[in-house]
Scaffold this motif. Sequence first.
Motif, PDB file in Angstrom:
ATOM      1  N   ASN A 207      62.778  38.855 101.756  1.00 39.54           N
ATOM      2  CA  ASN A 207      63.086  40.201 101.271  1.00 39.54           C
ATOM      3  C   ASN A 207      63.528  40.275  99.816  1.00 39.54           C
ATOM      4  OD1 ASN A 207      62.479  41.481 103.754  1.00 39.54           O
ATOM      5  ND2 ASN A 207      64.482  40.899 104.536  1.00 39.54           N
ATOM      6  N   ALA A 208      63.355  39.229  99.031  1.00 44.80           N
ATOM      7  CA  ALA A 208      63.846  39.219  97.652  1.00 44.80           C
ATOM      8  C   ALA A 208      63.115  40.238  96.780  1.00 44.80           C
ATOM      9  CB  ALA A 208      63.709  37.831  97.045  1.00 44.80           C
ATOM     10  N   VAL A 209      63.879  40.756  95.810  1.00 48.74           N
ATOM     11  CA  VAL A 209      63.353  41.646  94.778  1.00 48.74           C
ATOM     12  C   VAL A 209      63.734  41.061  93.420  1.00 48.74           C
ATOM     13  CG1 VAL A 209      63.417  43.706  96.244  1.00 48.74           C
ATOM     14  CG2 VAL A 209      65.424  43.114  94.879  1.00 48.74           C
ATOM     15  N   PHE A 210      63.290  41.708  92.331  1.00 50.48           N
ATOM     16  CA  PHE A 210      63.614  41.200  90.999  1.00 50.48           C
ATOM     17  C   PHE A 210      64.150  42.317  90.119  1.00 50.48           C
ATOM     18  CE2 PHE A 210      59.335  42.658  90.774  1.00 50.48           C
ATOM     19  CZ  PHE A 210      59.083  43.047  89.477  1.00 50.48           C
ATOM     20  N   SER A 211      65.002  41.945  89.194  1.00 45.98           N
ATOM     21  CA  SER A 211      65.762  42.849  88.343  1.00 45.98           C
ATOM     22  C   SER A 211      64.921  43.546  87.282  1.00 45.98           C
ATOM     23  CB  SER A 211      66.864  42.038  87.653  1.00 45.98           C
ATOM     24  OG  SER A 211      67.389  42.715  86.540  1.00 45.98           O
ATOM     25  N   GLY A 212      65.405  44.694  86.847  1.00 46.46           N
ATOM     26  CA  GLY A 212      64.768  45.460  85.784  1.00 46.46           C
ATOM     27  C   GLY A 212      64.789  44.779  84.431  1.00 46.46           C
ATOM     28  N   PHE A 213      65.614  43.767  84.248  1.00 50.93           N
ATOM     29  CA  PHE A 213      65.643  43.027  82.986  1.00 50.93           C
ATOM     30  C   PHE A 213      64.614  41.901  82.985  1.00 50.93           C
ATOM     31  CE2 PHE A 213      69.893  44.864  83.397  1.00 50.93           C
ATOM     32  CZ  PHE A 213      69.936  45.584  82.217  1.00 50.93           C
ATOM     33  N   VAL A 214      63.775  41.900  84.034  1.00 51.32           N
ATOM     34  CA  VAL A 214      62.787  40.839  84.231  1.00 51.32           C
ATOM     35  C   VAL A 214      61.414  41.478  84.423  1.00 51.32           C
ATOM     36  CG1 VAL A 214      62.100  38.980  85.809  1.00 51.32           C
ATOM     37  CG2 VAL A 214      64.516  39.309  85.273  1.00 51.32           C
ATOM     38  N   LEU A 215      60.393  40.808  83.925  1.00 51.80           N
ATOM     39  CA  LEU A 215      59.004  41.196  84.116  1.00 51.80           C
ATOM     40  C   LEU A 215      58.379  40.199  85.082  1.00 51.80           C
ATOM     41  CD1 LEU A 215      56.578  42.959  83.033  1.00 51.80           C
ATOM     42  CD2 LEU A 215      56.223  41.133  81.365  1.00 51.80           C
ATOM     43  N   ARG A 216      57.697  40.699  86.109  1.00 54.57           N
ATOM     44  CA  ARG A 216      57.059  39.820  87.091  1.00 54.57           C
ATOM     45  C   ARG A 216      55.572  39.684  86.787  1.00 54.57           C
ATOM     46  NH1 ARG A 216      56.391  42.420  92.679  1.00 54.57           N
ATOM     47  NH2 ARG A 216      54.565  43.242  91.619  1.00 54.57           N
ATOM     48  N   GLY A 217      55.091  38.441  86.749  1.00 49.60           N
ATOM     49  CA  GLY A 217      53.667  38.162  86.702  1.00 49.60           C
ATOM     50  C   GLY A 217      53.279  37.581  88.045  1.00 49.60           C
ATOM     51  N   ARG A 218      52.494  38.323  88.809  1.00 51.69           N
ATOM     52  CA  ARG A 218      52.097  37.869  90.142  1.00 51.69           C
ATOM     53  C   ARG A 218      50.670  37.321  90.083  1.00 51.69           C
ATOM     54  NH1 ARG A 218      53.940  41.042  95.013  1.00 51.69           N
ATOM     55  NH2 ARG A 218      55.674  39.589  94.701  1.00 51.69           N
ATOM     56  N   PRO A 219      50.487  36.067  90.527  1.00 54.19           N
ATOM     57  CA  PRO A 219      49.143  35.493  90.520  1.00 54.19           C
ATOM     58  C   PRO A 219      48.156  36.335  91.335  1.00 54.19           C
ATOM     59  CG  PRO A 219      50.770  33.790  90.916  1.00 54.19           C
ATOM     60  CD  PRO A 219      51.486  35.109  91.011  1.00 54.19           C
TER      61      PRO A 219
END
Length: 130
Positions: free
Chosen positions: A103-115
């Motif tokens: 169930n993890a999410v990521f913070s607004g100070f981070v940009l996610r690159g999903r393969p």
Amino acid sequence: MTAGPLTSLPSGWSLTPVGDLLTFKNGLNKGKVFFGYGTPIVNYMDVFRHTGIRASDVKGLVDVSNAERKAFSARKGDVLFTRTSETPEEVGVSAVLLDDIENAVFSGFVLRGRPVSHRLTSNYARYCFS
């Protein structure tokens, strides 16, 4: 001295734009009252401190809706980048999620690159983007 254009590659290799390997998304922004309980959140310092993030590295928690959990999911293989900081040198620091974190999410100070495929392995992404 700056490097010139790449003129040759090893046999069997090809140039691929990063945008063909990863899809990018900004992270979750929530008010302070939502933090400290709920689901795990990968935050700026997790990315800044580690080139590879394990489940045991993620200590932050945030209360999110099911829609937010889905929209801002963080999963094994995602490449995370710091997208803001107090100094230019701290922008673009990267880390790869090496574990699935339920169930993890990521913070607004981070940009996610999903393969978008299996062409980019986690260990290579960790090396390449560091």
